[in-house]
Write an enzyme that holds these catalytic residues in place. Structure first.
Site, PDB file in Angstrom:
ATOM      1  N   ASP A 201       0.773  -1.291   0.062  1.00 54.99           N
ATOM      2  CA  ASP A 201      -0.073   0.052  -0.060  1.00 54.99           C
ATOM      3  C   ASP A 201       0.789   1.317   0.029  1.00 54.99           C
ATOM      4  O   ASP A 201       0.680   2.402  -0.622  1.00 54.99           O
ATOM      5  CB  ASP A 201      -0.802  -0.124   1.185  1.00 54.99           C
ATOM      6  CG  ASP A 201      -1.856   1.291   1.308  1.00 54.99           C
ATOM      7  OD1 ASP A 201      -2.738   1.408   0.565  1.00 54.99           O
ATOM      8  OD2 ASP A 201      -1.426   2.008   2.268  1.00 54.99           O
ATOM      9  N   LYS A 205       1.427   4.271  -3.046  1.00 52.76           N
ATOM     10  CA  LYS A 205       1.415   5.797  -2.693  1.00 52.76           C
ATOM     11  C   LYS A 205       2.480   6.475  -3.218  1.00 52.76           C
ATOM     12  O   LYS A 205       2.620   7.608  -3.805  1.00 52.76           O
ATOM     13  CB  LYS A 205       1.058   5.881  -1.294  1.00 52.76           C
ATOM     14  CG  LYS A 205      -0.425   5.222  -0.902  1.00 52.76           C
ATOM     15  CD  LYS A 205      -0.686   5.419   0.443  1.00 52.76           C
ATOM     16  CE  LYS A 205      -2.001   4.835   0.850  1.00 52.76           C
ATOM     17  NZ  LYS A 205      -2.178   4.585   2.385  1.00 52.76           N
TER      18      LYS A 205
HETATM   19  N1  HSE Z   1      -4.879   0.794   4.750  1.00 48.83           N
HETATM   20  C1  HSE Z   1      -4.184   2.213   4.427  1.00 48.83           C
HETATM   21  C2  HSE Z   1      -3.709   2.506   5.799  1.00 48.83           C
HETATM   22  C3  HSE Z   1      -5.301   3.213   4.304  1.00 48.83           C
HETATM   23  O1  HSE Z   1      -3.607   1.765   6.924  1.00 48.83           O
HETATM   24  O2  HSE Z   1      -2.963   3.732   5.850  1.00 48.83           O
HETATM   25  C4  HSE Z   1      -5.831   3.250   3.030  1.00 48.83           C
HETATM   26  O3  HSE Z   1      -4.869   3.609   2.059  1.00 48.83           O
END
Ligand code: HSE
Length: 440
Positions: A201, A205
């Protein structure tokens, strides 16, 4: 003027937050946008639940394509997530001439080049403030606020789940697996937390931020990705004693050889503001040649914080949708025909400093052997800490932890040196290596 009409695909946590904030702040948003913004159609598989959220005045369907096909809809918000159906729907919405707002970092990090090209060809906008760091307007800052700068580097805590876990591990001295279970019980971590804890994730980003910062295509496949699953409480404790905290950072950096693009746990000096970002909060540090270092802090997830970013995009599109597409802010901050082919460096070419922990036999000559081998590889040592043997439990004083901080070293050089160190008979366990970022 007639309100701009918005169709929402998927009304979960972020979708309902978007609907509620748009309702609550309707008048102020209209005064800012110059026109009302209304969600008039929603697609969700659970029609009854969706209808109960939006009330009887909004049309709810279970077929997302009915929203895209509706000629009254100006903007489609995609909040389904993932690369599958979401990609098909975004491409179909673009083809239908709709502007798109999405929070889908995975989709854009992997398929951004194709999606942005299709949007440019069609003259529509794809806005994605909510895809990076939730409510923090970091896309706006990078793409517009810092546009004068040659951006040098970005380092961010851009995953709240892992930051929560690391904060708990440090506060309570617990190991990763124990805290993960607790985080799942409390709802801070998903039932399947793989993308969060493995760093994927955060890599989605930082890939998007890197593209905007340096004017390069989105290249998730070139990102180095390492999560927090191997971190132990011992190293968090030692790092603390040395004046550092361990954070999962997304880092992208301009160097003479190319662009660094990486996610991994990092030691950060405790005195840096970003080292003190705790719990599920996010923060991003951006260094530009003119502005110097800037810091952006806030909630990286949640219903209304993420809705805040989604609605900011709706307002931008409302202000700009009648403008000549060439006069809009480019998707990746740089004009599409002015993107650069700067290389994204393989991890072996990244230069950083390191924290090493070696469990060694506590006998004469071991330290000299280890430091001699590092010196032979051209690796300069910044500090060495040897724990007293009796501080290592259960070993009868026969082994100890040797902690070494190095100066900047090429990762490939460090990999070779670690492979050699690991073969020494006096090195008793797998060596722990954590990268270190001074962020100054
Ligand atoms: N799962 C992500 C986090 C939030 O824990 O920051 C959404 O991008």
């Amino acid at each position: 003027m007639k309100p701009i009409q918005v169709g929402l695909l998927g009304i979960g946590t972020v979708g309902s937050g978007t609907f509620n904030v748009l309702q609550r702040n309707k008048e102020e948003i209209r005064r800012r946008a110059g026109r009302g913004i209304e969600i008039t159609m929603v697609a969700d598989l659970d029609v009854a639940r969706a209808q109960s959220i939006v009330g009887p005045d909004v049309k709810v369907v279970n077929d997302a394509r009915a929203v895209i096909a509706n000629p009254e809809i100006d903007i489609v918000i995609e909040l389904i997530g993932g690369y599958g159906i979401a990609k098909a729907l975004v491409m179909e919405a673009i083809a239908a001439g709709k502007h798109v707002v999405t929070a889908n970092k995975a989709l854009l990090a992997v398929h951004g080049t194709e999606i942005f090209a299709a949007a440019s060809a069609k003259g529509v906008m794809v806005a994605f403030e909510a895809a990076v760091a939730g409510g923090i307007p970091i896309i706006k800052a990078l793409r517009e606020g810092l546009t004068a700068n040659s951006i040098q580097w970005i380092a961010g805590i851009i995953n709240g789940t892992t930051n929560f876990i690391l904060s708990e591990m440090r506060d309570k001295g617990l190991d990763f697996a124990v805290v993960l279970q607790e985080a799942q019980r409390l709802g801070y971590a998903e039932a399947d937390p793989t993308f969060d804890i493995e760093g994927v994730d955060a890599a989605h980003k930082v890939t998007l931020m890197s593209a905007i910062a340096f004017g390069i295509p989105v290249q998730f496949d070139k990102a180095y990705v390492e999560g927090i699953t191997q971190l132990g409480a011992t190293d968090i404790k030692y790092a603390e004693q040395l004046g550092y905290r361990i954070k999962l950072l997304g880092i992208t950096k301009r160097t003479a050889k190319g662009i660094e693009l990486r996610v991994h746990p990092s030691l950060v000096p405790s005195k840096r503001l970003i080292a003190n970002v705790e719990g599920a909060m996010n923060a991003v540090v951006v260094n530009g040649d003119a502005v110097g270092t800037t810091l952006y802090y806030g909630k990286g997830a949640g219903s209304e914080p993420t809705a805040s970013a989604v609605i900011a995009d709706l307002v931008d599109i409302t202000r700009l949708h009648t403008a000549d597409p060439h006069h809009r802010v480019p998707h990746l901050a740089f004009q599409p025909d002015a993107l650069s082919d700067l290389t994204v460096l393989p991890m072996s070419e990244v230069v950083t400093s390191y924290y090493l922990r070696l469990r060694v036999a506590d006998q004469a000559g071991v330290l000299a052997k280890v430091t001699g081998l590092l010196a032979g590889a051209g690796i300069s040592i910044d500090a060495v800490l040897q724990r007293e043997a009796d501080e290592v439990s259960g070993e009868g004083g026969t082994s100890t932890d040797l902690i070494i901080l190095t100066h900047d070293t090429r990762e490939g050089t460090m990999n070779d040196a670690l492979a050699q160190l690991q073969t020494l008979p006096t090195v008793l366990a797998p060596i722990v290596r954590i990268r270190k970022e001074e962020l100054n």
